[in-house]
Design an enzyme around this catalytic site. Structure first.
Site, PDB file in Angstrom:
ATOM      1  N   ASP A 102       2.302  -1.069  11.221  1.00  0.00           N
ATOM      2  CA  ASP A 102       1.668  -1.606  10.076  1.00  0.00           C
ATOM      3  C   ASP A 102       0.933  -3.054  10.181  1.00  0.00           C
ATOM      4  O   ASP A 102       0.880  -3.877   9.395  1.00  0.00           O
ATOM      5  CB  ASP A 102       2.672  -1.828   9.050  1.00  0.00           C
ATOM      6  CG  ASP A 102       3.545  -0.784   8.788  1.00  0.00           C
ATOM      7  OD1 ASP A 102       3.066   0.296   8.516  1.00  0.00           O
ATOM      8  OD2 ASP A 102       4.841  -0.778   8.912  1.00  0.00           O
ATOM      9  N   GLY A 125      -2.445  -2.869  10.578  1.00  0.00           N
ATOM     10  CA  GLY A 125      -3.560  -2.920   9.996  1.00  0.00           C
ATOM     11  C   GLY A 125      -4.380  -2.002  11.178  1.00  0.00           C
ATOM     12  O   GLY A 125      -5.783  -2.101  11.172  1.00  0.00           O
ATOM     13  N   LYS A 126      -3.770  -1.025  11.812  1.00  0.00           N
ATOM     14  CA  LYS A 126      -4.468  -0.305  12.874  1.00  0.00           C
ATOM     15  C   LYS A 126      -5.491   0.471  12.275  1.00  0.00           C
ATOM     16  O   LYS A 126      -6.629   0.957  12.905  1.00  0.00           O
ATOM     17  CB  LYS A 126      -3.519   0.450  13.719  1.00  0.00           C
ATOM     18  CG  LYS A 126      -2.362  -0.151  14.710  1.00  0.00           C
ATOM     19  CD  LYS A 126      -1.629   0.902  15.592  1.00  0.00           C
ATOM     20  CE  LYS A 126      -0.621   1.498  14.682  1.00  0.00           C
ATOM     21  NZ  LYS A 126       0.613   0.838  14.292  1.00  0.00           N
ATOM     22  N   GLY A 146       1.280   6.245   9.268  1.00  0.00           N
ATOM     23  CA  GLY A 146       0.541   6.437   7.924  1.00  0.00           C
ATOM     24  C   GLY A 146      -0.458   5.499   8.303  1.00  0.00           C
ATOM     25  O   GLY A 146      -0.364   4.390   8.469  1.00  0.00           O
ATOM     26  N   HIS A 147      -1.723   5.698   7.956  1.00  0.00           N
ATOM     27  CA  HIS A 147      -3.049   4.717   8.170  1.00  0.00           C
ATOM     28  C   HIS A 147      -3.681   4.825   6.808  1.00  0.00           C
ATOM     29  O   HIS A 147      -3.698   5.922   6.190  1.00  0.00           O
ATOM     30  CB  HIS A 147      -4.033   5.432   9.240  1.00  0.00           C
ATOM     31  CG  HIS A 147      -3.395   5.213  10.597  1.00  0.00           C
ATOM     32  ND1 HIS A 147      -4.143   5.664  11.481  1.00  0.00           N
ATOM     33  CD2 HIS A 147      -2.417   4.356  11.175  1.00  0.00           C
ATOM     34  CE1 HIS A 147      -3.405   5.386  12.779  1.00  0.00           C
ATOM     35  NE2 HIS A 147      -2.470   4.595  12.423  1.00  0.00           N
ATOM     36  N   GLN A 165       2.697   3.711  15.118  1.00  0.00           N
ATOM     37  CA  GLN A 165       3.847   2.954  15.405  1.00  0.00           C
ATOM     38  C   GLN A 165       3.491   1.694  16.315  1.00  0.00           C
ATOM     39  O   GLN A 165       2.294   1.345  16.367  1.00  0.00           O
ATOM     40  CB  GLN A 165       5.193   3.840  15.688  1.00  0.00           C
ATOM     41  CG  GLN A 165       5.985   4.567  14.941  1.00  0.00           C
ATOM     42  CD  GLN A 165       5.255   5.858  15.079  1.00  0.00           C
ATOM     43  OE1 GLN A 165       5.118   6.431  16.241  1.00  0.00           O
ATOM     44  NE2 GLN A 165       4.780   6.566  14.012  1.00  0.00           N
ATOM     45  N   GLY A 204       6.829   4.299   1.187  1.00  0.00           N
ATOM     46  CA  GLY A 204       6.747   3.357   0.003  1.00  0.00           C
ATOM     47  C   GLY A 204       7.672   2.354   0.049  1.00  0.00           C
ATOM     48  O   GLY A 204       7.944   1.426  -0.804  1.00  0.00           O
ATOM     49  N   ARG A 205       8.588   2.113   0.992  1.00  0.00           N
ATOM     50  CA  ARG A 205       9.620   1.116   1.054  1.00  0.00           C
ATOM     51  C   ARG A 205       9.004  -0.201   1.194  1.00  0.00           C
ATOM     52  O   ARG A 205       8.054  -0.418   2.028  1.00  0.00           O
ATOM     53  CB  ARG A 205      10.424   1.183   2.372  1.00  0.00           C
ATOM     54  CG  ARG A 205      11.309   2.656   2.463  1.00  0.00           C
ATOM     55  CD  ARG A 205      12.387   2.854   3.543  1.00  0.00           C
ATOM     56  NE  ARG A 205      11.486   3.330   4.683  1.00  0.00           N
ATOM     57  CZ  ARG A 205      11.926   3.432   6.045  1.00  0.00           C
ATOM     58  NH1 ARG A 205      13.152   2.978   6.017  1.00  0.00           N
ATOM     59  NH2 ARG A 205      11.220   3.683   6.634  1.00  0.00           N
ATOM     60  N   LEU A 232      -5.443 -12.320   8.808  1.00  0.00           N
ATOM     61  CA  LEU A 232      -5.219 -13.890   8.346  1.00  0.00           C
ATOM     62  C   LEU A 232      -5.334 -14.231   7.093  1.00  0.00           C
ATOM     63  O   LEU A 232      -4.788 -15.425   6.791  1.00  0.00           O
ATOM     64  CB  LEU A 232      -6.404 -14.241   9.458  1.00  0.00           C
ATOM     65  CG  LEU A 232      -6.512 -15.598   9.731  1.00  0.00           C
ATOM     66  CD1 LEU A 232      -5.357 -16.157  10.570  1.00  0.00           C
ATOM     67  CD2 LEU A 232      -7.769 -16.007  10.522  1.00  0.00           C
ATOM     68  N   SER A 285     -10.314  -8.582   6.048  1.00  0.00           N
ATOM     69  CA  SER A 285     -10.143  -7.793   4.627  1.00  0.00           C
ATOM     70  C   SER A 285      -9.922  -6.103   5.026  1.00  0.00           C
ATOM     71  O   SER A 285     -10.201  -5.792   6.071  1.00  0.00           O
ATOM     72  CB  SER A 285     -11.236  -7.950   3.589  1.00  0.00           C
ATOM     73  OG  SER A 285     -12.064  -7.020   3.718  1.00  0.00           O
TER      74      SER A 285
HETATM   75  P1  IMP Z   1      11.369   7.424  12.779  1.00  0.00           P
HETATM   76  O1  IMP Z   1      10.053   7.324  13.624  1.00  0.00           O
HETATM   77  O2  IMP Z   1      11.022   8.133  11.480  1.00  0.00           O
HETATM   78  O3  IMP Z   1      12.477   8.260  13.461  1.00  0.00           O
HETATM   79  O4  IMP Z   1      11.920   6.131  12.447  1.00  0.00           O
HETATM   80  C1  IMP Z   1      12.448   5.099  13.227  1.00  0.00           C
HETATM   81  C2  IMP Z   1      12.025   3.796  12.893  1.00  0.00           C
HETATM   82  O5  IMP Z   1      10.677   3.469  13.332  1.00  0.00           O
HETATM   83  C3  IMP Z   1      12.147   3.333  11.434  1.00  0.00           C
HETATM   84  O6  IMP Z   1      12.646   1.964  11.568  1.00  0.00           O
HETATM   85  C4  IMP Z   1      10.910   3.287  10.672  1.00  0.00           C
HETATM   86  O7  IMP Z   1      10.750   2.677   9.751  1.00  0.00           O
HETATM   87  C5  IMP Z   1       9.992   3.127  11.952  1.00  0.00           C
HETATM   88  N1  IMP Z   1       8.678   3.576  12.043  1.00  0.00           N
HETATM   89  C6  IMP Z   1       8.257   4.826  12.042  1.00  0.00           C
HETATM   90  N2  IMP Z   1       7.011   4.995  11.936  1.00  0.00           N
HETATM   91  C7  IMP Z   1       6.589   3.897  11.500  1.00  0.00           C
HETATM   92  C8  IMP Z   1       5.043   3.408  11.343  1.00  0.00           C
HETATM   93  O8  IMP Z   1       4.215   4.289  11.484  1.00  0.00           O
HETATM   94  N3  IMP Z   1       5.137   1.949  10.869  1.00  0.00           N
HETATM   95  C9  IMP Z   1       6.194   1.551  10.942  1.00  0.00           C
HETATM   96  N4  IMP Z   1       7.510   1.691  11.060  1.00  0.00           N
HETATM   97  C10 IMP Z   1       7.634   2.975  11.508  1.00  0.00           C
END
Ligand code: IMP
Length: 429
Positions: free
Chosen positions: A13, A15-16, A40-41, A223, A301-302, A331, A414
């Site tokens: 997360d 901002g890739k 998720g992008h 990730q 959505g967490r 920034l 931005s």
């Molecule tokens: P999993 O990849 O669903 O098995 O989750 C394992 C860990 O990686 C958890 O802490 C997720 O929140 C985190 N995680 C998986 N994919 C992402 C992502 O794209 N962004 C941020 N955290 C992620």
């Protein structure tokens, strides 16, 4: 070598999405090499917002997009994403989207297992995205996974399903899940085959030819390094290697094909899910960072946990990933803070250390050592040149470069596609 590999240098997360979209514009081919629909992008182009999960970001620009063998793919989720993207006007077809024939399928039974294990773990849970990613990778390494090539061979598929269920049957019984029926899975896969097979090809060949022709390839990581199964905060990690070194194995190219390694670094720190987070702020400042930075997971959505910039972690990510240049993002979320803190080391049982220890007990015991910096009151949002930045913001960037051991080659100011300050074109790097 005019290729670029992009990876996250924190817990994801960073901002890739925006950076990858910007780079995809300069590339001919975009390849995903690990992860699955846990990623998720969000990409904003004018008044349109695209949310991509399995599709490489090249689909937005109509570039040749490849889902490599290192990705675990939930095919139903992929088909839904294709339909959604087509509904937004993106031209996606087997001419511009390729799915590696040796990539692994994520099946409903993987999601079941992910959910059941997390529920059973209670407070000891990983906090996964619940997409079945871990169980799918386990089956791949356990040599019992179903791969896309298998969909073209129903007889072999039947045998493979039997083999898979010999393993999952015992697990499901132990976890109190209903028995999985082989004929049901076979039926689902037979129905799926004609829809997905047109995309299925030897991706390594297509990619190899593109590279031979001198096309520019962008390797799109998902990730981030601190979620890497080897280098991250194990076991609170994802189940794949997320470092740039994985680009080669997960796409089917040699180790030098990845080209310039770009690490995406957020100006503060966030993480979703459980696990250690030395600079986490459980106070008003943490809440403010989350609110200003819209720190909510794209997939689940967490709300994300937020904290100060941790230079120790990023320096380590840069070292293990061979990152050559950083992209500093968000920034502007720090605009208006009177004082900023940056973690420059840890205290562990009276000693000072400059790396993240691997043991969980040590990771929980470390205390951050902060350096304080004066903030800035002006807005940096949307800045497109260094001279638009306040002096203290420049100082902050310069100090981060020094601490992490890599230059900031791009600054994203931005979510808008064009709000970028470029010091070096990574494709020329
Ligand atoms: P999993 O990849 O669903 O098995 O989750 C394992 C860990 O990686 C958890 O802490 C997720 O929140 C985190 N995680 C998986 N994919 C992402 C992502 O794209 N962004 C941020 N955290 C992620």
């Amino acid at each position: 070598m005019a290729n670029v590999t992009v990876i996250g240098a924190q817990w994801g997360d960073e901002g890739k999405g925006k950076v990858i979209d910007w780079l995809a514009n300069r590339a001919d081919v975009v390849v995903r090499f690990q992860g699955g629909n846990n990623a998720g992008h969000t990409i904003v182009v004018g008044d349109k917002t695209y949310k991509l999960s399995l599709l490489p970001s090249g689909v937005i620009q109509g570039k040749l997009s490849i889902i490599g063998n290192g990705v675990v793919v939930d095919p139903w989720s992929l088909l839904d994403e294709i339909t959604r993207a087509q509904g937004q006007g993106l031209g996606i077809s087997p001419d511009n989207l390729i799915l590696a024939e040796n990539a692994t399928l994520v099946l409903p039974l993987h999601r079941d297992l992910d959910g059941a294990r997390e529920a059973r773990a209670g407070a000891g849970k990983i906090g996964t995205t619940g997409r079945g990613i871990g169980p799918a990778y386990e089956d791949k390494v356990g040599r019992r996974a179903i791969r896309f090539a298998d969909l073209a061979d129903p007889e072999a598929l039947e045998v493979k399903i039997e083999r898979l269920l010999a393993h999952h049957g015992a697990l499901r019984a132990g976890l109190g899940l209903a028995e999985a029926r082989p004929e049901e899975i076979l039926d689902q896969l037979k129905q799926l085959a004609p829809k997905i097979l047109p995309y299925v090809k030897p991706a390594w060949r297509v990619l190899g030819e593109a590279i031979k022709e001198g096309q520019r390839v962008l390797f799109e990581g998902a990730q981030a390094t601190l979620l890497d199964v080897d280098h991250g905060t194990y076991p609170y990690v994802t189940s794949s290697n997320t470092v740039a070194g994985q680009a080669a194995a997960g796409a089917g190219v040699g180790p030098t094909a990845g080209g310039y390694v770009l690490g995406i670094v957020k100006a503060y720190t966030t993480r979703v899910g459980e696990g250690p987070f030395p600079t986490e702020l459980s106070d008003e400042t943490g809440r403010l960072l989350g609110e200003r930075g819209h720190e909510f997971g794209t997939v689940t959505g967490r709300p994300r946990r937020c904290g100060w910039f941790d230079a120790v972690l990023v320096r380590q990510s840069i070292a293990v990933g061979g990152v050559q240049g950083a992209v500093l993002t968000k920034l502007d979320i720090l605009d208006g803070f009177e004082t900023l803190k940056v973690c420059v080391g840890y205290r562990l049982r009276g000693e000072t250390i400059d790396y993240l220890p691997a043991g969980l007990r040590d990771q929980a015991a470390i205390e951050p050592i902060y350096e304080e910096m004066e903030g800035w009151s002006e807005s940096t949002r949307g800045a497109r040149s260094w001279k638009d930045l306040p002096a203290n913001a420049i100082k902050y960037v310069r100090r981060i470069e020094e601490l992490i051991g890599a230059p900031a080659v791009l600054l994203s100011t931005s979510p808008d596609r064009d709000d970028i300050i470029m010091m070096l074109d990574p494709f020329q790097g």
